[in-house]
Motif scaffolding. Structure first.
Motif, PDB file in Angstrom:
ATOM      1  N   ARG A 244      -3.016   0.726  22.580  1.00  0.00           N
ATOM      2  CA  ARG A 244      -3.397  -0.638  22.972  1.00  0.00           C
ATOM      3  C   ARG A 244      -4.410  -0.538  24.109  1.00  0.00           C
ATOM      4  NH1 ARG A 244       2.122  -0.978  22.402  1.00  0.00           N
ATOM      5  NH2 ARG A 244       2.442  -0.903  24.652  1.00  0.00           N
ATOM      6  N   ILE A 245      -5.575  -1.124  23.892  1.00  0.00           N
ATOM      7  CA  ILE A 245      -6.685  -1.010  24.840  1.00  0.00           C
ATOM      8  C   ILE A 245      -7.151  -2.407  25.226  1.00  0.00           C
ATOM      9  CG2 ILE A 245      -8.946   0.011  25.283  1.00  0.00           C
ATOM     10  CD1 ILE A 245      -6.913   2.122  24.502  1.00  0.00           C
ATOM     11  N   VAL A 246      -7.387  -2.616  26.522  1.00  0.00           N
ATOM     12  CA  VAL A 246      -7.985  -3.854  27.021  1.00  0.00           C
ATOM     13  C   VAL A 246      -9.330  -3.499  27.651  1.00  0.00           C
ATOM     14  CG1 VAL A 246      -7.792  -5.783  28.640  1.00  0.00           C
ATOM     15  CG2 VAL A 246      -5.754  -4.965  27.422  1.00  0.00           C
ATOM     16  N   PHE A 247     -10.392  -4.167  27.219  1.00  0.00           N
ATOM     17  CA  PHE A 247     -11.722  -3.941  27.784  1.00  0.00           C
ATOM     18  C   PHE A 247     -12.100  -5.134  28.645  1.00  0.00           C
ATOM     19  CE2 PHE A 247     -16.490  -4.263  27.178  1.00  0.00           C
ATOM     20  CZ  PHE A 247     -16.787  -3.266  28.110  1.00  0.00           C
ATOM     21  N   LYS A 248     -12.408  -4.860  29.924  1.00  0.00           N
ATOM     22  CA  LYS A 248     -12.853  -5.903  30.846  1.00  0.00           C
ATOM     23  C   LYS A 248     -14.353  -5.731  31.063  1.00  0.00           C
ATOM     24  CE  LYS A 248     -12.159  -7.777  35.522  1.00  0.00           C
ATOM     25  NZ  LYS A 248     -13.623  -7.864  35.789  1.00  0.00           N
ATOM     26  N   PRO A 249     -15.180  -6.452  30.315  1.00  0.00           N
ATOM     27  CA  PRO A 249     -16.624  -6.285  30.477  1.00  0.00           C
ATOM     28  C   PRO A 249     -17.111  -6.912  31.777  1.00  0.00           C
ATOM     29  CG  PRO A 249     -16.170  -8.061  28.942  1.00  0.00           C
ATOM     30  CD  PRO A 249     -14.841  -7.466  29.309  1.00  0.00           C
ATOM     31  N   HIS A 250     -18.255  -6.445  32.231  1.00  0.00           N
ATOM     32  CA  HIS A 250     -18.896  -7.112  33.361  1.00  0.00           C
ATOM     33  C   HIS A 250     -19.246  -8.533  32.927  1.00  0.00           C
ATOM     34  CE1 HIS A 250     -21.980  -8.107  36.351  1.00  0.00           C
ATOM     35  NE2 HIS A 250     -21.426  -7.181  37.105  1.00  0.00           N
ATOM     36  N   PRO A 251     -19.079  -9.525  33.827  1.00  0.00           N
ATOM     37  CA  PRO A 251     -19.308 -10.924  33.426  1.00  0.00           C
ATOM     38  C   PRO A 251     -20.679 -11.201  32.834  1.00  0.00           C
ATOM     39  CG  PRO A 251     -18.219 -10.833  35.559  1.00  0.00           C
ATOM     40  CD  PRO A 251     -18.585  -9.425  35.216  1.00  0.00           C
ATOM     41  N   LEU A 268     -10.841   3.819  14.775  1.00  0.00           N
ATOM     42  CA  LEU A 268      -9.802   4.696  15.330  1.00  0.00           C
ATOM     43  C   LEU A 268      -8.400   4.180  15.045  1.00  0.00           C
ATOM     44  CD1 LEU A 268     -11.446   5.446  18.816  1.00  0.00           C
ATOM     45  CD2 LEU A 268     -11.265   7.015  16.867  1.00  0.00           C
ATOM     46  N   GLY A 269      -8.291   2.969  14.517  1.00  0.00           N
ATOM     47  CA  GLY A 269      -6.987   2.417  14.190  1.00  0.00           C
ATOM     48  C   GLY A 269      -6.160   2.016  15.393  1.00  0.00           C
ATOM     49  N   VAL A 270      -6.837   1.491  16.451  1.00  0.00           N
ATOM     50  CA  VAL A 270      -6.113   1.066  17.652  1.00  0.00           C
ATOM     51  C   VAL A 270      -6.376  -0.413  17.907  1.00  0.00           C
ATOM     52  CG1 VAL A 270      -6.155   3.345  18.709  1.00  0.00           C
ATOM     53  CG2 VAL A 270      -8.020   1.745  19.192  1.00  0.00           C
ATOM     54  N   GLU A 271      -5.503  -1.023  18.700  1.00  0.00           N
ATOM     55  CA  GLU A 271      -5.607  -2.446  19.032  1.00  0.00           C
ATOM     56  C   GLU A 271      -6.492  -2.618  20.265  1.00  0.00           C
ATOM     57  OE1 GLU A 271      -2.724  -5.922  20.934  1.00  0.00           O
ATOM     58  OE2 GLU A 271      -1.827  -4.187  19.909  1.00  0.00           O
ATOM     59  N   LEU A 272      -7.563  -3.363  20.130  1.00  0.00           N
ATOM     60  CA  LEU A 272      -8.480  -3.620  21.238  1.00  0.00           C
ATOM     61  C   LEU A 272      -8.502  -5.097  21.557  1.00  0.00           C
ATOM     62  CD1 LEU A 272     -10.763  -2.711  23.233  1.00  0.00           C
ATOM     63  CD2 LEU A 272     -12.381  -3.275  21.403  1.00  0.00           C
ATOM     64  N   THR A 273      -8.315  -5.435  22.839  1.00  0.00           N
ATOM     65  CA  THR A 273      -8.429  -6.812  23.316  1.00  0.00           C
ATOM     66  C   THR A 273      -9.569  -6.875  24.321  1.00  0.00           C
ATOM     67  OG1 THR A 273      -6.042  -7.132  23.070  1.00  0.00           O
ATOM     68  CG2 THR A 273      -7.239  -8.742  24.407  1.00  0.00           C
ATOM     69  N   VAL A 274     -10.544  -7.760  24.087  1.00  0.00           N
ATOM     70  CA  VAL A 274     -11.671  -7.927  25.009  1.00  0.00           C
ATOM     71  C   VAL A 274     -11.404  -9.145  25.872  1.00  0.00           C
ATOM     72  CG1 VAL A 274     -14.148  -8.318  25.220  1.00  0.00           C
ATOM     73  CG2 VAL A 274     -13.259  -6.864  23.381  1.00  0.00           C
TER      74      VAL A 274
END
Length: 463
Positions: A244-251, A268-274
């Motif tokens: 489980r991955i959370v990506f916090k982009p620059h605003p 890659l078969g993983v869960e990504l939340t942006v």
């Protein structure tokens, strides 16, 4: 005649630092406290100001009024406008009327005093005492530009968070400015206030959090290289077993970067939340407690490890140490600190959940005392930063020469050479310089031309 304190802030993190300093009685009494907000984004019209960000309302009650620097100097940009010397008396009268200051004594608290808008504000109030507060790792480096003594001599203190315990900032040392800590426990209470007003976050707990910084906007990386950096973060976290991955982009980063990561996560078969809202990373630390925080050289890596005990890892600092130009680039010190204290995500080591710690006497010539799997065993972090600081700004901090010579004599080797450029050491006549008989080569155009032709011929022969 009363006293009005004006606090200049451009980030929510900075405003939280000011709130913690106020709560800790770091500032004396005043009749009024005004928060002057500056939106320094490249296009402020399309980027939310800090007073529009979630959680700001919890900080608002520390101040008696809210002012906008952007509105004050419109249509000019805060980063590009400064008063002409002849206009300063006129501007000061204008601001006293506009902000209803009357004949009050004005006291200033600003960030990044060496550049606008902070420098412009301190120039406008010519007799105001100044406190500078640091909202990141840059304060551990030297002042990036020479500051007019009429401004620098009015600075009383440098307020800073204890991001690297025991390490003292170099910022404004040329004026003998004393550093003063903002208590960590008070700062964490302020962050808890900001965090508690957030709506329920639909984010997975125990995830790996990836921090984007938008380095291509600073011309440090190309957009393609920065996209690749984010993909490396994702792959590295997955290689550590995180699903489980959370990506916090620059605003202000382009949305297409998130889409590239989404495609990679699917492959890659993983869960990504942006994350699609401009939250402080520290809010996420409190609300979802990440299992790992990955970044390049963000200050948030140190707050995660030092303040919250969250495991951290870095990626890309090796490229930046090589790429940052000129050598005086003020990002060099944050990159150096993170490279020295935080393990490389792709090397196999990840920081434990013990906080980064530097011994109380960081001036001593001893190794950095951090958890065994956190640092790269870089010796004497404080000595390293004094040496880097002198190499960056020898004219501003000539007093650091002897410390730089001592550090380089003792510690320059395979582990520490990446923090210095041999040509820079040669120019400053420091240990590790090119031998005298070869010092002419980098400046000899004929030799450089021959070397380029030889490299081209080699590529043709190989391919």
């Amino acid at each position: 005649m009363g006293t009005t304190q004006i606090f200049l802030a451009s980030t929510l993190y900075g405003a939280a630092t000011l709130a913690a300093a106020i709560d800790s009685d770091c500032f004396g009494p005043a009749d009024r406290r005004l928060l002057l907000v500056s939106n320094n984004a490249t296009t402020p019209e399309t980027t939310p100001s800090l007073d529009e960000m979630p959680g700001f309302d919890r900080l608002r009650d520390r101040f008696d009024g809210l002012l906008s620097w952007n509105e004050t100097i419109a249509p000019f940009h805060p980063g590009g406008w400064a008063p002409r010397a002849d206009d300063i008396p006129l501007w000061q009268r204008h601001l006293r009327l506009l902000w209803d200051l009357g004949e009050d004594k004005v006291e200033l608290a600003v960030e990044s005093i060496q550049v606008n808008p902070a420098l412009a504000l301190t120039q406008l109030f010519t007799d105001a005492p100044i406190d500078v507060y640091a909202d990141g790792l840059m304060s551990y480096g030297p002042t990036r530009n020479k500051i007019d003594p009429l401004v620098g001599m009015r600075v009383q203190r440098l307020l800073h968070l204890d991001l690297v315990p025991g390490l003292e900032p170099l910022l404004l040392g040329e004026f003998g400015v004393r550093p003063e800590l903002v208590p960590t426990d008070t700062f964490l209470k302020v962050l808890a206030e900001v965090s508690n007003v957030e709506p329920e976050l639909d984010l997975p707990s125990d995830a790996a959090l990836l921090l984007g910084q938008y380095l291509s906007a600073l011309s440090i990386l190309t957009p393609e290289e920065e996209e690749d950096l984010h993909v490396r973060m994702l792959r590295g976290a997955v290689a550590r077993g995180h699903r489980r991955i959370v990506f916090k982009p620059h605003p202000t980063a382009p949305a297409r970067w998130s889409r590239l990561l989404e495609r990679e996560a699917a492959a890659l078969g993983v869960e990504l939340t942006v994350l699609d809202s401009p939250l402080l990373a520290e809010v996420l630390y409190q609300r979802i407690r990440p299992a790992l925080v990955v970044g390049c050289f963000s200050t948030a890596l140190l707050t995660a490890s030092t303040f919250y005990g969250i495991p951290v890892a870095r990626t890309g600092t090796d490229v930046l140490l090589e790429r940052l130009a000129p050598y005086q680039n003020s990002n060099r010190v944050p990159v150096t600190i993170v490279d020295a204290l935080v393990p490389d995500l792709e090397s196999g080591a990840v920081a434990s959940d013990a906080p980064v710690h530097v011994p109380g006497d960081v001036r001593a010539d001893v190794p950095v005392d951090v958890p065994v799997d956190v640092a790269a065993d870089v010796p004497d972090l404080a000595g390293l930063l004094r040496a880097v600081g002198f190499a960056m700004q020898p004219q501003i901090r000539p007093d650091l020469r002897s410390a730089a010579e001592a550090y380089l004599t003792r510690h320059l080797g395979p582990l520490t050479r990446r923090y210095f450029k041999r040509r820079r050491l040669t120019m400053l006549a420091l240990p590790g310089a090119l031998p005298a008989q070869f010092a002419f080569i980098p400046r000899n155009a004929t030799v450089r031309g021959v070397a380029r032709r030889a490299r081209r011929l080699k590529r043709v022969a190989l391919g």
